[in-house]
Design an enzyme around this catalytic site. Structure first.
Site, PDB file in Angstrom:
ATOM      1  N   GLY A  74       0.884  -1.402  -0.196  1.00  0.00           N
ATOM      2  CA  GLY A  74      -0.219  -0.120  -0.068  1.00  0.00           C
ATOM      3  C   GLY A  74       0.930   1.162  -0.255  1.00  0.00           C
ATOM      4  O   GLY A  74       2.124   0.745   0.509  1.00  0.00           O
TER       5      GLY A  74
ATOM      6  N   GLN B  22       2.986   9.466   1.174  1.00  0.00           N
ATOM      7  CA  GLN B  22       4.638   9.219   1.132  1.00  0.00           C
ATOM      8  C   GLN B  22       4.889   9.796  -0.004  1.00  0.00           C
ATOM      9  O   GLN B  22       6.515   9.307  -0.192  1.00  0.00           O
ATOM     10  CB  GLN B  22       4.159   7.220   1.049  1.00  0.00           C
ATOM     11  CG  GLN B  22       3.798   7.624   2.441  1.00  0.00           C
ATOM     12  CD  GLN B  22       3.237   5.347   2.313  1.00  0.00           C
ATOM     13  OE1 GLN B  22       2.422   5.198   2.304  1.00  0.00           O
ATOM     14  NE2 GLN B  22       4.893   5.268   3.443  1.00  0.00           N
TER      15      GLN B  22
ATOM     16  N   CYS C   1       5.992   0.202   7.503  1.00  0.00           N
ATOM     17  CA  CYS C   1       5.563   1.389   6.662  1.00  0.00           C
ATOM     18  C   CYS C   1       6.700   1.149   5.076  1.00  0.00           C
ATOM     19  O   CYS C   1       7.803   1.426   6.266  1.00  0.00           O
ATOM     20  CB  CYS C   1       5.300   2.259   7.085  1.00  0.00           C
ATOM     21  SG  CYS C   1       5.132   4.021   6.426  1.00  0.00           S
ATOM     22  N   LEU C   2       6.551   1.842   4.087  1.00  0.00           N
ATOM     23  CA  LEU C   2       7.787   1.987   3.464  1.00  0.00           C
ATOM     24  C   LEU C   2       8.390   3.525   3.430  1.00  0.00           C
ATOM     25  O   LEU C   2       9.198   3.443   2.920  1.00  0.00           O
ATOM     26  CB  LEU C   2       7.059   2.372   2.209  1.00  0.00           C
ATOM     27  CG  LEU C   2       6.108   1.437   1.052  1.00  0.00           C
ATOM     28  CD1 LEU C   2       5.864   1.384  -0.595  1.00  0.00           C
ATOM     29  CD2 LEU C   2       7.895   0.252   0.876  1.00  0.00           C
TER      30      LEU C   2
ATOM     31  N   HIS D 188      -3.848   1.145   7.844  1.00  0.00           N
ATOM     32  CA  HIS D 188      -3.002   2.156   7.638  1.00  0.00           C
ATOM     33  C   HIS D 188      -2.408   3.054   6.873  1.00  0.00           C
ATOM     34  O   HIS D 188      -2.213   3.985   6.724  1.00  0.00           O
ATOM     35  CB  HIS D 188      -1.916   0.935   7.589  1.00  0.00           C
ATOM     36  CG  HIS D 188      -0.327   1.714   6.876  1.00  0.00           C
ATOM     37  ND1 HIS D 188       1.002   1.012   8.108  1.00  0.00           N
ATOM     38  CD2 HIS D 188       0.179   1.896   6.317  1.00  0.00           C
ATOM     39  CE1 HIS D 188       1.816   1.259   7.759  1.00  0.00           C
ATOM     40  NE2 HIS D 188       1.284   2.423   6.716  1.00  0.00           N
ATOM     41  N   GLU D 189      -2.870   2.919   5.191  1.00  0.00           N
ATOM     42  CA  GLU D 189      -2.904   3.966   4.803  1.00  0.00           C
ATOM     43  C   GLU D 189      -4.581   4.977   5.078  1.00  0.00           C
ATOM     44  O   GLU D 189      -3.390   6.317   4.908  1.00  0.00           O
ATOM     45  CB  GLU D 189      -3.172   3.500   3.289  1.00  0.00           C
ATOM     46  CG  GLU D 189      -2.896   2.072   3.344  1.00  0.00           C
ATOM     47  CD  GLU D 189      -1.168   2.023   2.861  1.00  0.00           C
ATOM     48  OE1 GLU D 189      -0.926   3.280   2.902  1.00  0.00           O
ATOM     49  OE2 GLU D 189       0.080   1.450   3.600  1.00  0.00           O
TER      50      GLU D 189
ATOM     51  N   HIS E  77      -2.339   7.563   7.015  1.00  0.00           N
ATOM     52  CA  HIS E  77      -1.320   8.460   6.884  1.00  0.00           C
ATOM     53  C   HIS E  77      -1.989   9.711   5.916  1.00  0.00           C
ATOM     54  O   HIS E  77      -1.600  10.486   6.370  1.00  0.00           O
ATOM     55  CB  HIS E  77      -1.146   8.163   5.032  1.00  0.00           C
ATOM     56  CG  HIS E  77       0.252   6.848   5.894  1.00  0.00           C
ATOM     57  ND1 HIS E  77       1.314   7.150   6.260  1.00  0.00           N
ATOM     58  CD2 HIS E  77       0.244   6.130   5.114  1.00  0.00           C
ATOM     59  CE1 HIS E  77       1.841   6.167   6.197  1.00  0.00           C
ATOM     60  NE2 HIS E  77       1.553   5.172   5.447  1.00  0.00           N
TER      61      HIS E  77
HETATM   62 ZN    ZN Z   1       2.776   3.438   5.853  1.00  0.00          ZN
END
Ligand code: ZN
Length: 157
Positions: A46, A51, A88-89, A130-131, A134
C-alpha cells in the site's frame, strides 16, 4: 509513469492532513500511475499520496489481488480485532505489532470518480486502516505495541 521518491518518517509532509480530491485531472491520473509504480517497485502492499509528498486523499493498495485505487476513502464500519506485525515504506527495515480491526468497510471513489464500497478482512483491513491513517498525518508507530524490530524484504505499506 515514473517512480517517485518515498518520504521517510521525520519528513513533515507525513504529519499533515490531506485535502480531498475534487476531480480527476491529468495530474491526479499521473499521480495514481506513479503511486502504483512506486509501490510495486518498493514491494509494498500500500502507498498513500503523502508518502510521495502530495497532500491529497489518495491511496493505492495491492495485497496480491490486483491494484485498488481509493480516492477520498472513509471507513464506514469496522469490527473485530487483529494484532500483527506492520511495516511502512516510510520507515524501511522496521516493523512492529499493531492492533487493528479485523474487518473494515470503506467507501471511496475509483480513478474515474465512481463511488464504490469495499470490504476487507485481515491484511486488507489492516492495509486500509494503515493507509487511511496516513491521510490524517498518522504513522503506525503511534500505535505500535512494544518495540520496533528489524526486518528484511517484508511487505511494507
Ligand atoms: Zn505506511
Amino acid at each position: 509513469m515514473a517512480i517517485r521518491t518515498i518520504r521517510i518518517q521525520g519528513d513533515p509532509v507525513l504529519e499533515k492532513t490531506c485535502k480531498e480530491v475534487k476531480e480527476i485531472t491529468p495530474r491526479i491520473r499521473e499521480l495514481i500511475g506513479d503511486m502504483l509504480d512506486t509501490m510495486y517497485e518498493a514491494n509494498g502492499v500500500g502507498l498513500a499520496a503523502p508518502q510521495v509528498g502530495i497532500l491529497r486523499r489518495l491511496v493505492v493498495i495491492d495485497i496480491g489481488d490486483g491494484p485498488v485505487v481509493m480516492i477520498n476513502p472513509k471507513i464506514l464500519e469496522m469490527s473485530g480485532e487483529q494484532t500483527g506485525d506492520e511495516g511502512c515504506l516510510s520507515l524501511p527495515g522496521k516493523a512492529g505489532a499493531v492492533t487493528r480491526p479485523n474487518y473494515v468497510k470503506v467507501i471511496a471513489y475509483d480513478e474515474n470518480m465512481e463511488e464504490y464500497e469495499i470490504e476487507g478482512t485481515e491484511l486488507m483491513a489492516r492495509a486500509m486502516c494503515h493507509e487511511i491513517d496516513h491521510l490524517d498525518g498518522h504513522m503506525y508507530t503511534e500505535k505500535v505495541e512494544g518495540a520496533l524490530h528489524d526486518v528484511t524484504n517484508e511487505d511494507e505499506e
